[in-house]
Design a protein around this motif. Structure first.
Motif, PDB file in Angstrom:
ATOM      1  N   PHE A  22       0.811  -1.208   0.056  1.00 23.44           N
ATOM      2  CA  PHE A  22      -0.170   0.077  -0.147  1.00 23.44           C
ATOM      3  C   PHE A  22       0.919   1.009  -0.127  1.00 23.44           C
ATOM      4  O   PHE A  22       0.807   2.124  -1.027  1.00 23.44           O
ATOM      5  N   ILE A  23       1.640   1.257   0.810  1.00 24.18           N
ATOM      6  CA  ILE A  23       2.512   2.543   0.993  1.00 24.18           C
ATOM      7  C   ILE A  23       3.347   2.842  -0.154  1.00 24.18           C
ATOM      8  O   ILE A  23       3.494   3.886  -0.777  1.00 24.18           O
ATOM      9  N   ASN A  24       4.213   1.736  -0.639  1.00 24.98           N
ATOM     10  CA  ASN A  24       5.008   1.836  -1.960  1.00 24.98           C
ATOM     11  C   ASN A  24       3.974   2.393  -3.095  1.00 24.98           C
ATOM     12  O   ASN A  24       4.474   3.104  -3.652  1.00 24.98           O
ATOM     13  N   SER A  25       2.752   1.860  -3.265  1.00 23.60           N
ATOM     14  CA  SER A  25       2.109   2.279  -4.296  1.00 23.60           C
ATOM     15  C   SER A  25       1.496   3.287  -4.699  1.00 23.60           C
ATOM     16  O   SER A  25       1.675   4.202  -5.245  1.00 23.60           O
ATOM     17  N   GLU A  26       1.079   4.057  -3.135  1.00 22.88           N
ATOM     18  CA  GLU A  26       0.663   5.280  -2.761  1.00 22.88           C
ATOM     19  C   GLU A  26       1.758   6.297  -3.182  1.00 22.88           C
ATOM     20  O   GLU A  26       1.254   7.363  -3.862  1.00 22.88           O
ATOM     21  N   LEU A  27       2.830   6.085  -2.531  1.00 19.77           N
ATOM     22  CA  LEU A  27       3.815   7.260  -2.829  1.00 19.77           C
ATOM     23  C   LEU A  27       4.448   6.999  -4.078  1.00 19.77           C
ATOM     24  O   LEU A  27       4.712   8.082  -4.518  1.00 19.77           O
ATOM     25  N   SER A  28       4.445   6.018  -4.889  1.00 17.46           N
ATOM     26  CA  SER A  28       4.824   5.919  -6.147  1.00 17.46           C
ATOM     27  C   SER A  28       4.019   6.728  -7.151  1.00 17.46           C
ATOM     28  O   SER A  28       4.322   7.533  -8.004  1.00 17.46           O
ATOM     29  N   LEU A  29       2.605   6.715  -6.898  1.00 18.36           N
ATOM     30  CA  LEU A  29       1.689   7.524  -7.626  1.00 18.36           C
ATOM     31  C   LEU A  29       1.790   8.743  -7.362  1.00 18.36           C
ATOM     32  O   LEU A  29       1.949   9.684  -8.367  1.00 18.36           O
ATOM     33  N   LEU A  30       2.267   9.258  -5.976  1.00 19.03           N
ATOM     34  CA  LEU A  30       2.482  10.684  -5.560  1.00 19.03           C
ATOM     35  C   LEU A  30       3.633  11.231  -6.366  1.00 19.03           C
ATOM     36  O   LEU A  30       3.622  12.236  -6.715  1.00 19.03           O
ATOM     37  N   LYS A  40       9.914  15.404  -5.474  1.00 20.40           N
ATOM     38  CA  LYS A  40      10.154  14.175  -6.172  1.00 20.40           C
ATOM     39  C   LYS A  40      11.200  13.204  -5.185  1.00 20.40           C
ATOM     40  O   LYS A  40      11.005  12.291  -5.031  1.00 20.40           O
ATOM     41  N   ASN A  41      12.362  13.930  -5.111  1.00 16.14           N
ATOM     42  CA  ASN A  41      13.521  12.906  -4.651  1.00 16.14           C
ATOM     43  C   ASN A  41      13.281  12.761  -3.114  1.00 16.14           C
ATOM     44  O   ASN A  41      13.708  11.714  -2.817  1.00 16.14           O
ATOM     45  N   GLU A  42      12.474  13.745  -2.553  1.00 21.26           N
ATOM     46  CA  GLU A  42      12.221  13.182  -1.062  1.00 21.26           C
ATOM     47  C   GLU A  42      11.297  12.219  -1.084  1.00 21.26           C
ATOM     48  O   GLU A  42      11.483  11.277  -0.071  1.00 21.26           O
ATOM     49  N   ILE A  43      10.679  12.001  -1.891  1.00 13.83           N
ATOM     50  CA  ILE A  43       9.423  10.791  -1.830  1.00 13.83           C
ATOM     51  C   ILE A  43      10.267   9.572  -2.217  1.00 13.83           C
ATOM     52  O   ILE A  43      10.098   8.592  -1.718  1.00 13.83           O
ATOM     53  N   LYS A  44      11.166   9.873  -3.008  1.00 16.89           N
ATOM     54  CA  LYS A  44      12.187   8.613  -3.382  1.00 16.89           C
ATOM     55  C   LYS A  44      12.827   8.073  -2.180  1.00 16.89           C
ATOM     56  O   LYS A  44      13.204   6.872  -1.855  1.00 16.89           O
ATOM     57  N   ASP A  45      13.621   9.190  -1.443  1.00 21.62           N
ATOM     58  CA  ASP A  45      14.347   8.818  -0.302  1.00 21.62           C
ATOM     59  C   ASP A  45      13.533   7.881   0.738  1.00 21.62           C
ATOM     60  O   ASP A  45      13.912   6.942   1.276  1.00 21.62           O
ATOM     61  N   THR A  46      12.205   8.679   0.860  1.00 24.58           N
ATOM     62  CA  THR A  46      11.023   8.114   1.672  1.00 24.58           C
ATOM     63  C   THR A  46      10.902   6.531   1.354  1.00 24.58           C
ATOM     64  O   THR A  46      10.971   5.677   2.195  1.00 24.58           O
ATOM     65  N   LEU A  47      10.882   6.330   0.233  1.00 25.33           N
ATOM     66  CA  LEU A  47      10.458   4.757  -0.394  1.00 25.33           C
ATOM     67  C   LEU A  47      11.741   4.172  -0.034  1.00 25.33           C
ATOM     68  O   LEU A  47      11.550   3.008   0.314  1.00 25.33           O
ATOM     69  N   GLU A  49      13.968   4.435   2.273  1.00 26.95           N
ATOM     70  CA  GLU A  49      14.041   4.063   3.746  1.00 26.95           C
ATOM     71  C   GLU A  49      12.910   3.313   4.384  1.00 26.95           C
ATOM     72  O   GLU A  49      13.431   2.682   5.124  1.00 26.95           O
ATOM     73  N   LEU A  50      11.848   3.436   3.736  1.00 27.46           N
ATOM     74  CA  LEU A  50      10.747   2.406   3.971  1.00 27.46           C
ATOM     75  C   LEU A  50      11.196   1.044   3.893  1.00 27.46           C
ATOM     76  O   LEU A  50      10.953   0.145   4.665  1.00 27.46           O
ATOM     77  N   SER A  51      11.594   0.816   2.456  1.00 27.11           N
ATOM     78  CA  SER A  51      12.063  -0.598   2.112  1.00 27.11           C
ATOM     79  C   SER A  51      13.032  -1.227   3.304  1.00 27.11           C
ATOM     80  O   SER A  51      13.098  -2.341   3.591  1.00 27.11           O
ATOM     81  N   GLU A  52      14.034  -0.385   3.829  1.00 26.04           N
ATOM     82  CA  GLU A  52      14.890  -0.676   4.842  1.00 26.04           C
ATOM     83  C   GLU A  52      14.236  -1.086   6.166  1.00 26.04           C
ATOM     84  O   GLU A  52      14.561  -1.927   6.725  1.00 26.04           O
ATOM     85  N   TYR A  53      13.200  -0.154   6.629  1.00 24.55           N
ATOM     86  CA  TYR A  53      12.302  -0.459   7.883  1.00 24.55           C
ATOM     87  C   TYR A  53      11.742  -1.918   7.492  1.00 24.55           C
ATOM     88  O   TYR A  53      11.823  -2.445   8.670  1.00 24.55           O
ATOM     89  N   LYS A  54      11.330  -2.056   6.258  1.00 22.60           N
ATOM     90  CA  LYS A  54      10.421  -3.338   6.218  1.00 22.60           C
ATOM     91  C   LYS A  54      11.670  -4.521   6.304  1.00 22.60           C
ATOM     92  O   LYS A  54      11.299  -5.697   7.075  1.00 22.60           O
ATOM     93  N   LYS A  55      12.732  -4.310   5.466  1.00 20.80           N
ATOM     94  CA  LYS A  55      13.619  -5.424   5.706  1.00 20.80           C
ATOM     95  C   LYS A  55      14.024  -5.695   7.330  1.00 20.80           C
ATOM     96  O   LYS A  55      13.981  -6.898   7.612  1.00 20.80           O
ATOM     97  N   TYR A  56      14.398  -4.799   8.074  1.00 21.96           N
ATOM     98  CA  TYR A  56      14.606  -5.217   9.469  1.00 21.96           C
ATOM     99  C   TYR A  56      13.296  -5.382  10.372  1.00 21.96           C
ATOM    100  O   TYR A  56      13.299  -6.375  11.288  1.00 21.96           O
TER     101      TYR A  56
END
Ligand code: GDP
Length: 460
Positions: A22-30, A40-47, A49-56
């Protein structure tokens, strides 16, 4: 209800993918919508970071489940369940007096591919188990191998292969009919309650505690019994294993093309599969230096393309298999070897990326469950959710209310039953609320699978 809640909670804790989708898809649309480059870059960084959150988060959950001290209990429990079930199958299939045994006849030659025929056979076996009838398989003149099933797999019985009997009838027959003939699932009436998604109630209680998807485990056990290789097949598989240097960690990728594309499934580029493979490896605590995949396809071009585009990957594929797969629809002996090998090696992988619209992939996924405690989360399907062809209705149950927020969403109320049409893998699924009759989208995490526990014979 409390037990169901706990069960669903457990399922979600073990697979936080829904939220991530959900988060990935919504942020990518945004990200696509905004004009401002900094934003745009901030959203990319957030994405990122989020995947790292998920990893851990995933790593913590895995560590937690391994450090709670119950892992050896889980392992013993699942081994015991498997031993019990396999014993029951042997008992059913090896009657002392074959002349007087109650039998169910099943013909393998359903007009479809190998995976579909295997699922047909599983359905027959489940009905046999549910009605306490020894399954007699008719496979002479099999489209894949005219000498029949026994040329590649062990016979289903050591004591009883004959279809003879004093009384015969078509399904359902009655208690006293000795031999009952079962039609294909598409034509069976009345529908047997023993077919999927039913799971024996005496196993379900125990299974729920150790496996997230008891139905898939149950089907896997039937496959384990049915697909016992002959010595020759076993030798062939180990020779291939050695020759191809099949070693772990490894991700299985199944790309179904040729006749399926545009008829029963959409086309998916190799890159789409590889993106999921990358994700899997990136989420490992210690990603291996050499990333390895086992690639299976009915189209040999897929293997050439993957090798060209992903030179950093070690791509294991049997080119003999690929060649024969392309003529699979001719159901030759060679294509039988090819598909048996592909399914076998896919099922041995640590994770599988494929399209669940293909029965080949679903068989591999079911077999995967026989090699570890719980492999139900070890997949990414690019299209369908898991299902069993011809299954009895299998609605999911609502665990959280939902008030529609956007156009196209539907209302959910606790305990509603939802016939799920598909998961869009972006946080939302589509389905029909059986209470209101309305079709639409809803957040996937608000519904769960429930185990359909049915009383089967207990084989004391
Ligand atoms: P589905 O059509 O994909 O749902 O599965 P079926 O098993 O019913 O029919 C597909 C047939 O295509 C298989 O039985 C094989 O003969 C062939 N096939 C599909 N994928 C592969 C593959 O990865 N390897 C090989 N060797 N054959 C395949």
């Amino acid at each position: 209800e409390r037990e169901r809640d706990l069960n669903s909670l457990f399922t979600k804790v073990k697979s936080p993918n829904g939220n991530q989708f959900f988060i990935n898809s919504e942020l990518s649309l945004l990200q696509k919508k905004v004009q401002d480059e900094t934003l745009k870059n901030e959203i990319k960084d957030t994405l990122e970071e989020l995947s790292e959150y998920k990893k851990y988060l995933l790593i913590d959950i895995k560590d937690l489940s391994e450090s709670d001290g119950y892992n050896s209990w889980r392992k013993n429990e699942i081994t015991e369940l498997s031993t019990l079930v396999q014993q029951r199958f042997r008992n059913l299939q090896n009657p002392i007096d074959c002349d007087n045994a109650r039998k169910l006849i099943c013909n393998i030659n359903k007009g479809c591919g190998f995976g579909c025929q295997i699922h047909h056979l599983v359905y027959c076996f489940l009905v046999a188990y549910g009605t306490k009838r020894t399954l007699i398989l008719k496979s002479k003149g099999w489209r894949y191998q005219k000498d029949g099933w026994e040329s590649v797999f062990q016979p289903l019985s050591n004591t009883c292969l004959s279809a003879n009997g004093q009384t015969h009838s078509n399904w359902p027959g009655d208690e006293n009919t000795q031999v009952v003939i079962l039609p294909i699932v598409d034509n069976v009436f009345p529908k047997p309650i023993f077919q999927p998604p039913s799971v024996p109630s005496d196993l379900a209680e125990r299974l729920r505690k150790v496996h997230n998807y008891p139905l898939v485990w149950w089907i896997g056990q039937v496959l384990k019994y049915l697909m016992r290789p002959t010595i020759e097949t076993k030798m062939l598989l180990s020779e291939k294993e050695e020759k191809m240097k099949f070693t772990k960690p490894i991700v299985g990728v199944h790309v179904r093309r040729t006749d399926k594309v545009g008829t029963e499934a959409a086309f998916h580029d190799v890159d789409e599969y590889m993106l999921k493979v990358e994700e899997y490896f990136n989420n490992l605590k210690n990603p291996p230096e050499k990333r390895r995949i086992y690639l299976a396809s009915d189209d040999p071009k897929v293997i050439i393309t993957a090798r060209q585009r992903y030179p950093n990957y070690e791509i294991i594929a049997d080119t003999d298999i690929a060649q024969t797969a392309s003529i699979a629809r001719r159901y030759s002996n060679l294509s039988l070897q090819g598909i048996i090998m592909d399914i076998h090696f896919l099922s041995l992988c640590d994770y599988i990326v494929c399209t669940f619209s293909s029965q080949v992939c679903r068989v591999a996924y079911e077999l995967m469950q026989t090699y570890s405690i719980d492999a139900s989360n070890k997949f990414r399907s690019l299209d369908d959710i898991y299902y069993y062809g011809g299954q009895n209705p299998n609605p999911q149950i609502v665990i959280y209310d939902h008030v529609p927020r956007k156009k196209g969403e539907i209302e959910l109320k606790f305990n509603d039953k939802i016939e799920v049409y598909g998961n869009h893998w972006n946080g939302y699924s589509k389905g029909r609320n059986l209470r209101t009759g309305v079709v639409g989208l809803f957040p996937s995490y608000k519904v769960v699978n429930v185990v359909k526990a049915v009383d089967f014979p207990k084989y004391d």
